[in-house]
Design a protein around this motif. Structure first.
Motif, PDB file in Angstrom:
ATOM      1  N   ALA A   1     -11.210 -20.203  40.307  1.00  0.00           N
ATOM      2  CA  ALA A   1     -10.068 -19.485  40.880  1.00  0.00           C
ATOM      3  C   ALA A   1      -9.817 -18.174  40.138  1.00  0.00           C
ATOM      4  N   LEU A   2      -9.879 -18.209  38.810  1.00  0.00           N
ATOM      5  CA  LEU A   2      -9.662 -16.986  38.025  1.00  0.00           C
ATOM      6  C   LEU A   2     -10.737 -15.938  38.307  1.00  0.00           C
ATOM      7  N   GLN A   3     -11.969 -16.413  38.526  1.00  0.00           N
ATOM      8  CA  GLN A   3     -13.052 -15.473  38.800  1.00  0.00           C
ATOM      9  C   GLN A   3     -12.866 -14.736  40.125  1.00  0.00           C
ATOM     10  N   GLN A   4     -12.059 -15.280  41.016  1.00  0.00           N
ATOM     11  CA  GLN A   4     -11.874 -14.654  42.333  1.00  0.00           C
ATOM     12  C   GLN A   4     -10.789 -13.579  42.340  1.00  0.00           C
ATOM     13  N   VAL A   5     -10.062 -13.444  41.233  1.00  0.00           N
ATOM     14  CA  VAL A   5      -8.950 -12.485  41.209  1.00  0.00           C
ATOM     15  C   VAL A   5      -9.409 -11.058  41.522  1.00  0.00           C
ATOM     16  N   PRO A   6     -10.467 -10.525  40.887  1.00  0.00           N
ATOM     17  CA  PRO A   6     -10.885  -9.156  41.233  1.00  0.00           C
ATOM     18  C   PRO A   6     -11.293  -9.008  42.695  1.00  0.00           C
ATOM     19  N   LEU A   7     -12.000 -10.006  43.238  1.00  0.00           N
ATOM     20  CA  LEU A   7     -12.422  -9.925  44.634  1.00  0.00           C
ATOM     21  C   LEU A   7     -11.233 -10.032  45.574  1.00  0.00           C
ATOM     22  N   ALA A   8     -10.294 -10.929  45.257  1.00  0.00           N
ATOM     23  CA  ALA A   8      -9.134 -11.117  46.123  1.00  0.00           C
ATOM     24  C   ALA A   8      -8.254  -9.880  46.155  1.00  0.00           C
ATOM     25  N   LEU A   9      -8.200  -9.147  45.060  1.00  0.00           N
ATOM     26  CA  LEU A   9      -7.380  -7.942  44.991  1.00  0.00           C
ATOM     27  C   LEU A   9      -8.148  -6.685  45.369  1.00  0.00           C
ATOM     28  N   ASP A  10      -9.459  -6.854  45.593  1.00  0.00           N
ATOM     29  CA  ASP A  10     -10.307  -5.703  45.929  1.00  0.00           C
ATOM     30  C   ASP A  10     -10.210  -4.627  44.840  1.00  0.00           C
ATOM     31  N   THR A  11     -10.202  -5.108  43.600  1.00  0.00           N
ATOM     32  CA  THR A  11     -10.052  -4.243  42.430  1.00  0.00           C
ATOM     33  C   THR A  11     -11.270  -4.404  41.530  1.00  0.00           C
ATOM     34  N   PRO A  12     -11.771  -3.343  40.917  1.00  0.00           N
ATOM     35  CA  PRO A  12     -12.911  -3.477  40.010  1.00  0.00           C
ATOM     36  C   PRO A  12     -12.638  -4.492  38.908  1.00  0.00           C
ATOM     37  N   ARG A  13     -13.652  -5.248  38.597  1.00  0.00           N
ATOM     38  CA  ARG A  13     -13.522  -6.293  37.581  1.00  0.00           C
ATOM     39  C   ARG A  13     -13.362  -5.664  36.205  1.00  0.00           C
ATOM     40  N   ALA A  14     -12.378  -6.151  35.449  1.00  0.00           N
ATOM     41  CA  ALA A  14     -12.150  -5.655  34.096  1.00  0.00           C
ATOM     42  C   ALA A  14     -13.261  -6.116  33.163  1.00  0.00           C
ATOM     43  N   GLU A  15     -13.381  -5.465  32.024  1.00  0.00           N
ATOM     44  CA  GLU A  15     -14.391  -5.848  31.040  1.00  0.00           C
ATOM     45  C   GLU A  15     -14.017  -7.169  30.379  1.00  0.00           C
ATOM     46  N   GLY A  16     -15.047  -7.910  29.986  1.00  0.00           N
ATOM     47  CA  GLY A  16     -14.830  -9.171  29.288  1.00  0.00           C
ATOM     48  C   GLY A  16     -15.642 -10.297  29.872  1.00  0.00           C
ATOM     49  N   GLU A  17     -15.689 -11.416  29.133  1.00  0.00           N
ATOM     50  CA  GLU A  17     -16.447 -12.585  29.573  1.00  0.00           C
ATOM     51  C   GLU A  17     -15.556 -13.757  29.941  1.00  0.00           C
ATOM     52  N   ASN A  18     -14.406 -13.867  29.296  1.00  0.00           N
ATOM     53  CA  ASN A  18     -13.498 -14.976  29.592  1.00  0.00           C
ATOM     54  C   ASN A  18     -12.786 -14.725  30.918  1.00  0.00           C
ATOM     55  N   ALA A  19     -12.872 -15.693  31.824  1.00  0.00           N
ATOM     56  CA  ALA A  19     -12.324 -15.515  33.169  1.00  0.00           C
ATOM     57  C   ALA A  19     -10.819 -15.263  33.155  1.00  0.00           C
ATOM     58  N   GLY A  20     -10.090 -15.945  32.275  1.00  0.00           N
ATOM     59  CA  GLY A  20      -8.650 -15.764  32.225  1.00  0.00           C
ATOM     60  C   GLY A  20      -8.256 -14.373  31.766  1.00  0.00           C
ATOM     61  N   LEU A  21      -8.887 -13.880  30.691  1.00  0.00           N
ATOM     62  CA  LEU A  21      -8.577 -12.539  30.193  1.00  0.00           C
ATOM     63  C   LEU A  21      -8.981 -11.468  31.203  1.00  0.00           C
ATOM     64  N   VAL A  22     -10.146 -11.671  31.834  1.00  0.00           N
ATOM     65  CA  VAL A  22     -10.593 -10.709  32.838  1.00  0.00           C
ATOM     66  C   VAL A  22      -9.589 -10.651  33.991  1.00  0.00           C
ATOM     67  N   ALA A  23      -9.097 -11.810  34.427  1.00  0.00           N
ATOM     68  CA  ALA A  23      -8.125 -11.845  35.519  1.00  0.00           C
ATOM     69  C   ALA A  23      -6.840 -11.118  35.139  1.00  0.00           C
TER      70      ALA A  23
END
Length: 570
Positions: free
Chosen positions: A150-172
């Protein structure tokens, strides 16, 4: 084992790893559901394969090759009817340092080497060890994976470029912080449409392919309305041919540690994914773990030969497969066939699917993986189960799934050992008069009491092992004013090397203090260990080992009488 016995046994083990006709026994009844499920999984798997290929450093084409080749081989040779295999996020993370140190050309070699190791694990029967992973660990792992998906889908759901990082929670969190909410309204509306269709449609028509209908409907809405949202985009239009990488001893040695780590991840993730799938479909034959390892190993070898990535059973795609109605291997095969067809024929059409639509599908899938009733049941079962579940879930979200399983199993083991140690105990038992004393009717009760005070009977219950030996040593070290100690061992269910060594220390300490030690009821299964570690040798006399308590007590009384008589005469 003689050669005549070994050869048929080895042949039976190898035959158990081979495909069989019964793999497709349900196909006449389920083929429609399998085809729809395979098509649905392919639509969901496509952007994942592309994304994981890019994030691994090899590119989108390598991800597609892995999804097609490894997905097909694992579907035919694997031990699960429901498993869908391909590139995964955890594997991409493991491959990043390999690419950084050895270059992209090393990844197919690592895939082939790791595949060989996983196949060997299947042949050796290591797959059955997954049965020892506790239920709270599996449920915590599953719930944690749902949260991560679910956290990994945040950038796609918002149509926003994915932030830097490896941890899904921090990236979200970072992605949310950098989101232009005015532009995010449209993709979020598509996500809401997909979620609504996937929730409502099954209630109206139970057998409908809700996820596929949701993807098609939302894509049509985006096309007709001309919505400005990110799409899958341009796809590669061909697959490479197979070729054997050129390797030498130096390369193999340098890559062996990486191959070992990849093999461990591939085996663990695949077996746990298959076990989760088994729990989602109770009417399907359970996974054969050793065959699953063999099939996943072969899939990795095949992927490497085609220039692809190492693959594992993919829990997100497997969950989509089960939820979409897949019931045989044809669903996973269809998924691979559809992806291959898309590469050659339908790339432009599929490229128009909005990424936010796929995010909506995976958000629903992730929500269904978080089984709240099961989580509540585990937490209500006791503090130990709740601790294991919560720790596994937290480590899955914060770190990664391999560490989560390792930590979860370790915590479960510590909790289990603590419970075993608590159930064990050292108890002093009261003495009973023997027949001779009753017949003689000694006139001095004080004499009888004095006789009994010189004999101490201790019963050890449960386990005598490394986690609890210190307590036994401390308690028996307090024994005083006795001439004979009888240790009853009949209730000792578990004895390890530490426990046997503790017995030797106890007996040596008591003997140095002039106390005779008698052992009663040493179990047959413990005798060899006790003999090899010197427990029997620590006895002052071989006759101090008894099977009957009355015989041990009679010997103890006789010894005390003799010692008291000797003391009076002295």
């Amino acid at each position: 084992m003689s050669l005549d016995t070994f050869v048929p046994a080895a042949r039976r083990r190898l035959l158990a790893l081979a495909p069989r006709r019964s793999d497709y026994a349900d196909l006449p009844r389920s083929w429609r559901h399998d085809l729809i499920a395979g098509l649905t999984v392919a639509i969901v798997a496509l952007p994942l394969a592309l994304g994981f290929g890019v994030s691994s450093g090899l590119g989108a084409a390598a991800g597609l090759v892995t999804a097609v080749v490894a997905g097909a081989v694992a579907a035919v040779l694997g031990g699960s009817h429901l498993q869908v295999s391909g590139p995964t996020g955890a594997m991409a993370v493991v491959l990043l340092p390999v690419v950084a140190r050895h270059g992209t050309e090393a990844v197919p070699i690592v895939a082939i080497m790791a595949g060989g190791l996983v196949m060997l694990a299947g042949v050796l029967g290591i797959g059955r060890l997954v049965a020892y992973i506790p239920w709270p660990v599996v449920e915590g792992f599953t719930c944690g994976i749902g949260v991560v998906i679910a956290l990994q889908q945040v950038p796609l759901a918002l149509d926003t470029p994915r932030a830097e990082g490896e941890n899904a929670g921090l990236v979200a969190l970072r992605t949310i912080g950098g989101t232009d909410w005015a532009q995010a309204v449209v993709p979020l509306a598509l996500v809401a449409l997909v979620v609504a269709v996937m929730i409502v449609l099954p209630r109206l028509h139970k057998g409908s392919p809700a996820s596929l209908v949701a993807v098609v409907l939302a894509t049509l809405v985006a096309e007709v309305a001309g919505l400005d949202v990110d799409r899958i985009g341009v796809l590669p239009d061909s697959l490479p041919g197979p070729h054997l990488p050129v390797v030498d001893v130096a390369t193999t040695s340098a890559l062996f540690s990486a191959a070992l780590a990849v093999a461990a991840l591939a085996a663990l993730e695949s077996l746990l994914s298959a076990r989760v799938a088994d729990g989602m479909a109770d009417d399907i034959e359970r996974t054969r773990p050793n065959r699953e390892l063999f099939g996943q190993g072969a899939a990795n070898v095949a992927s490497g030969l085609f220039g692809g990535l190492p693959a594992t059973g993919a829990i997100a795609r497997t969950a989509v497969n089960v939820r979409a109605g897949g019931r045989t291997r044809v669903a996973a095969l269809t998924h691979a066939f559809v992806l291959a067809t898309i590469i050659y024929l339908a790339a432009p059409l599929v490229g128009r699917i909005p990424l936010s639509v796929l995010a909506g599908v995976l958000l629903v899938t992730a929500a269904r993986m978080v089984d709240l009733p099961t989580a509540r049941a585990i937490c209500r079962s006791g503090r130990s189960g709740a601790l294991v579940f919560c720790v596994t879930l937290a480590v899955t979200v914060v770190f990664d799934l391999v560490m989560a399983v390792e930590v979860g199993v370790a915590v479960a083991a510590v909790v289990a050992l603590r419970a075993i140690a608590r159930s064990s105990g050292l108890h002093r038992e009261p003495m009973a008069e023997d027949a001779q004393e009753s017949q003689e009717k000694l006139t001095a009760d004080a004499g009888r009491t004095l006789l009994h005070e010189h004999i101490a009977v201790y019963r050890i219950d449960g386990a005598l092992f490394f986690a609890d030996v210190r307590r036994f040593l401390d308690e028996l070290a307090l024994v005083s004013d006795v001439r004979v100690v009888v240790l009853r061992l009949g209730n000792v269910r578990m004895l390890d090397a530490s426990g046997a060594n503790a017995l030797v220390e106890i007996m040596d300490d008591l003997r140095r203090r002039g106390i005779v030690v008698l052992l009663k009821g040493l179990r047959p299964e413990h005798r060899q260990l006790a003999q090899s570690l010197g427990v029997i040798d620590a006895l002052a006399d071989e006759r101090h080992l008894f099977d009957d308590l009355e015989d041990a007590l009679a010997y103890a009384r006789a010894h005390v009488r003799r010692s008291l008589r000797t003391a009076r005469m002295g």
